[in-house]
Motif scaffolding. Sequence first.
Motif, PDB file in Angstrom:
ATOM      1  N   SER A  48      44.520  42.815  51.451  1.00 29.05           N
ATOM      2  CA  SER A  48      44.390  42.693  49.881  1.00 29.05           C
ATOM      3  C   SER A  48      44.856  44.170  49.507  1.00 29.05           C
TER       4      SER A  48
ATOM      5  N   ASP B   6      38.843  43.400  46.491  1.00 30.51           N
ATOM      6  CA  ASP B   6      38.391  42.155  46.216  1.00 30.51           C
ATOM      7  C   ASP B   6      37.300  41.949  45.226  1.00 30.51           C
TER       8      ASP B   6
ATOM      9  N   GLY C 114      41.565  44.568  40.303  1.00 32.72           N
ATOM     10  CA  GLY C 114      42.768  44.072  40.923  1.00 32.72           C
ATOM     11  C   GLY C 114      43.976  44.366  39.926  1.00 32.72           C
TER      12      GLY C 114
END
Length: 137
Positions: free
Chosen positions: A15, A67, A93
């Motif tokens: 990620s 996340d 994000g």
Amino acid sequence: MSPPEQPRKFFVDRSLGRVAVPGLLRAAGRDLITLAEHYGVPEDEGVADACWIEESARRGWAVLMKDKRIRYRQAEIDAVVEHQARCFVITRGDLTSAEYAERLIANQVAVFAASDTPGPFIDAVHTDRLERLRPRR
């Protein structure tokens, strides 16, 4: 002020990317391994989160990830608890690679201190502090 002594290697989840964020963290002196480096490319794309959480915990690596929904994903929470993982998560994000790296570097004293304590835990990394998400205090 020099950075604190680094207690251990960190595992960087996919990620946060394979290149930019890990490169910036390494340039700041962090010892880390990415999911892609550990499992290889393209195999890294197929590794389930619960599997790499278990592997990183078994090896003693604290986890760095991004996340925003981690606190709601029961399989990942169960893996963190079962394997006593120590996880640091950025829940935003919408940041650039440089901003993700800066957030981790700005909190390095707190991250290093927390990574020296036993798991399981998931700590959110904010601009100026850590927040325990799991288990709730």
